[in-house]
Design a protein around this motif. Structure first.
Motif, PDB file in Angstrom:
ATOM      1  N   PRO A 393       0.830  -1.212   0.000  1.00 46.71           N
ATOM      2  CA  PRO A 393       0.000   0.000   0.000  1.00 46.71           C
ATOM      3  C   PRO A 393       0.865   1.262   0.000  1.00 46.71           C
ATOM      4  O   PRO A 393       2.021   1.252   0.438  1.00 46.71           O
ATOM      5  N   PHE A 394       0.299   2.346  -0.483  1.00 45.86           N
ATOM      6  CA  PHE A 394       0.922   3.669  -0.428  1.00 45.86           C
ATOM      7  C   PHE A 394      -0.207   4.688  -0.401  1.00 45.86           C
ATOM      8  O   PHE A 394      -1.379   4.351  -0.651  1.00 45.86           O
ATOM      9  N   HIS A 431       8.879  -3.140  -6.568  1.00 44.55           N
ATOM     10  CA  HIS A 431       8.808  -2.649  -7.950  1.00 44.55           C
ATOM     11  C   HIS A 431       7.359  -2.451  -8.389  1.00 44.55           C
ATOM     12  O   HIS A 431       7.023  -1.454  -9.046  1.00 44.55           O
ATOM     13  N   ASN A 432       6.504  -3.405  -8.054  1.00 46.65           N
ATOM     14  CA  ASN A 432       5.096  -3.308  -8.433  1.00 46.65           C
ATOM     15  C   ASN A 432       4.427  -2.098  -7.781  1.00 46.65           C
ATOM     16  O   ASN A 432       3.543  -1.469  -8.367  1.00 46.65           O
ATOM     17  N   ALA A 436       2.674   0.968  -9.682  1.00 44.99           N
ATOM     18  CA  ALA A 436       1.281   1.297  -9.387  1.00 44.99           C
ATOM     19  C   ALA A 436       1.137   2.769  -9.010  1.00 44.99           C
ATOM     20  O   ALA A 436       0.152   3.426  -9.379  1.00 44.99           O
ATOM     21  N   ALA A 437       2.094   3.303  -8.257  1.00 45.11           N
ATOM     22  CA  ALA A 437       2.065   4.714  -7.881  1.00 45.11           C
ATOM     23  C   ALA A 437       2.153   5.605  -9.116  1.00 45.11           C
ATOM     24  O   ALA A 437       1.465   6.635  -9.208  1.00 45.11           O
ATOM     25  N   ILE A 438       2.993   5.219 -10.078  1.00 43.95           N
ATOM     26  CA  ILE A 438       3.111   5.986 -11.322  1.00 43.95           C
ATOM     27  C   ILE A 438       1.759   6.055 -12.029  1.00 43.95           C
ATOM     28  O   ILE A 438       1.306   7.128 -12.453  1.00 43.95           O
ATOM     29  N   VAL A 439       1.093   4.918 -12.147  1.00 41.36           N
ATOM     30  CA  VAL A 439      -0.196   4.875 -12.837  1.00 41.36           C
ATOM     31  C   VAL A 439      -1.236   5.706 -12.094  1.00 41.36           C
ATOM     32  O   VAL A 439      -1.981   6.489 -12.707  1.00 41.36           O
ATOM     33  N   GLY A 473       0.996  -0.884 -17.249  1.00 41.35           N
ATOM     34  CA  GLY A 473      -0.075  -0.316 -16.432  1.00 41.35           C
ATOM     35  C   GLY A 473      -0.654   0.951 -17.038  1.00 41.35           C
ATOM     36  O   GLY A 473      -1.882   1.145 -17.058  1.00 41.35           O
ATOM     37  N   LEU A 474       0.202   1.819 -17.548  1.00 40.50           N
ATOM     38  CA  LEU A 474      -0.263   3.059 -18.163  1.00 40.50           C
ATOM     39  C   LEU A 474      -1.050   2.790 -19.434  1.00 40.50           C
ATOM     40  O   LEU A 474      -2.101   3.395 -19.675  1.00 40.50           O
TER      41      LEU A 474
END
Length: 510
Positions: A393-394, A431-432, A436-439, A473-474
């Motif tokens: 989580p973040f 890494h995942n 995910a944060a980038i997306v 993801g993007l």
């Protein structure tokens, strides 16, 4: 000597085969076969290896006296002819004087070397060659940007330095200069600049430079007898570089992840989400600031960043028990750095993604001291378990700019360590999480700014595991994703971004 030998110890795709056999003959980063006979010490803790085929007659003669004879070696292990942090030597006399302490034998040649040029390095992704170091074979071939450019000199960054000259529709990037940390490398910079200005008949009317006040490239630019001197923020230059080589105009979402870049607030940036065009940028989000204890020393000692992230996540009064990495740190050093963090002394705040990678590599006791730039991050990528979808989580806070808060991830990593989860699992989940944060942040920016084009730039995106996850993801979320291929995503591409930003500012009369 030939492709058959390469395929005996590396997995080679069609795109990689084409790169190996191309007239430019770059070093190609390939996946090492599990049963490869190349000694593991050639690339320790790394499941890839850099390979090139011969590009001079001398190379062939090193393997055997005649092309008809079988080679005497499967491969030759080579490194650059220079001392650490210095440019490669180019004369027999200089080699004899400077390299005697490290070389037992010399093979001299009666053909003088005119210009210092390192080997180029490439990887492949999505069927395309991606340049990591642009040098021999690629330089001085110019990059056609498809737009008219004034004659400008852009001096680049401090690490992996290149400079860029512009003329007509073209960007003329220098070969890899290296890290501008000493006089010898600055001399190399100056002699290469004189050579390319003469070769292409360029007389710059303006100079662009990085905002960092201590970069040697910036100090060089500010001393030039030119009236127009244009400072360019480091991460804006990263995104502009990606835009320029992809012939993009207008605003884009820029994700600039790297180790170090001087921010407009005087802090060290490196985990940045921008809305940018050539004329300017707005910082929409960034990784939450944490202290960089001891400045550059923290880059060489990843455990300092691990301690910083732990203090940020768990507060000043307690640290989790049972963390193995703390056992390897001398108690006096640990207490000193902890005092820096708690009192805020000899520290600067950073949003660097590179330092986040360092922290996680240290937390799982993978690497506490580094011998070269990016070592901890590389080793973290190498051990990451493939085909794992779990992530940590973040949080993304509200604000201008928003902050990507990785404290929940750090807490979960500590819990996984207590549960004896393997490092490969934690590395993959990490890494995942970053992907995910980038997306998620790009999705938020799209909703606000109505933008769907995303440019990914910065040295962190040399990480193939992260890059693939982020791109996939993007694209699943409907974004158009643009990457580097002609120039490096690392600081070797900064000068191109500086040049096109300066050109736009001059064109607008700013």
């Amino acid at each position: 000597r030939d492709l058959a030998a390469v395929e005996s110890f590396c997995v080679v795709s069609d795109t990689e085969r084409a790169a190996l056999l191309s007239p430019r003959r770059p070093i190609v980063v390939l996946r090492r076969r599990p049963d490869a006979t190349i000694c593991a010490a050639v690339a320790p803790s790394n499941n890839t290896i850099g390979v090139m085929l011969p590009y001079t007659p001398l190379h062939y003669l090193l393997f055997s006296d005649s092309p008809a004879d079988p080679p005497q070696f499967t491969a030759l292990v080579m490194t650059s002819g220079n001392l650490s942090e210095e440019p490669i030597v180019i004369s027999n006399q200089e080699a004899w004087e400077r390299l005697q302490p490290v070389a037992d034998w010399f093979v001299f040649h009666n053909r003088d070397i005119y210009m210092r040029t390192d080997d180029s390095v490439v990887r492949t992704l999505a069927g395309r060659e991606r340049v990591l170091r642009r040098s021999r074979g690629y330089v001085p071939h110019p990059v056609d940007l498809g737009i008219p450019l004034l004659e400008i000199l852009a001096c680049g960054a401090e690490l992996k330095n290149t400079f860029c000259l512009t003329k007509g529709n073209y960007a003329i990037l220098s070969q890899h200069i290296g890290d501008l940390e000493n006089y010898e490398t600055l001399v190399f910079f100056e002699e290469t600049l004189a050579n390319l200005k003469k070769l292409f008949r360029v007389e710059p009317r303006a100079v662009a430079y990085d905002l960092h006040p201590n970069y040697m490239s910036s100090r060089f630019a500010l001393k030039l007898p030119l009236e127009q001197k244009i400072g360019v923020q480091h991460h804006h230059a990263h995104i502009a570089s990606c835009m320029a080589e992809n012939h993009l105009s207008g605003k884009v979402i820029g994700v600039a992840f790297d180790g170090t870049g001087y921010g407009t607030d005087g802090k060290i940036w490196g985990g940045e989400f921008l809305v940018a065009d050539f004329a300017g940028f707005e910082r929409r989000a960034h990784l939450r600031y944490v202290p960089l204890a001891g400045g550059d020393t923290a880059v060489r000692q990843p455990w300092r960043m691990a301690l910083s992230y732990l203090r940020d996540a768990f507060g000043p009064n307690s640290l989790p028990s049972g963390l193995r990495f703390l056992d390897s740190i001398p108690e006096k050093q640990l207490d000193l750095v902890d005092a820096m963090l708690l009192r805020g002394i000899n520290s600067v705040e950073t949003s660097s993604c590179g330092r986040l990678f360092d922290a996680v590599a240290s937390l799982i006791d993978l690497r506490q001291e580094v011998n070269f730039e990016g070592q901890a991050a590389i080793e973290l990528e190498m051990i990451a378990q493939a085909d794992l979808e779990q992530r940590y989580p973040f949080l993304v806070s509200d604000g201008e700019p928003a902050q990507v808060d990785m404290r929940p991830m750090i807490e979960n990593i500590v819990q996984d360590l207590a549960r004896s989860k393997p490092p490969s699992y934690i590395a993959a989940c990490f890494h995942n999480t970053v992907a995910a944060a980038i997306v998620e942040v790009c999705r938020s920016i799209r909703e606000r700014d109505q933008l769907k084009r995303v440019c990914l730039s910065g040295g962190t995106f040399q990480n193939m595991y992260l890059l693939r996850r982020a791109v996939e993801g993007l694209q699943r979320d409907g974004f158009e994703v643009y990457l580097h291929s002609l120039v490096p995503p690392n600081d070797g591409g900064i000068s191109l971004g500086q040049a096109v930003i300066a050109n736009e500012m001059l064109r607008r009369g700013d």
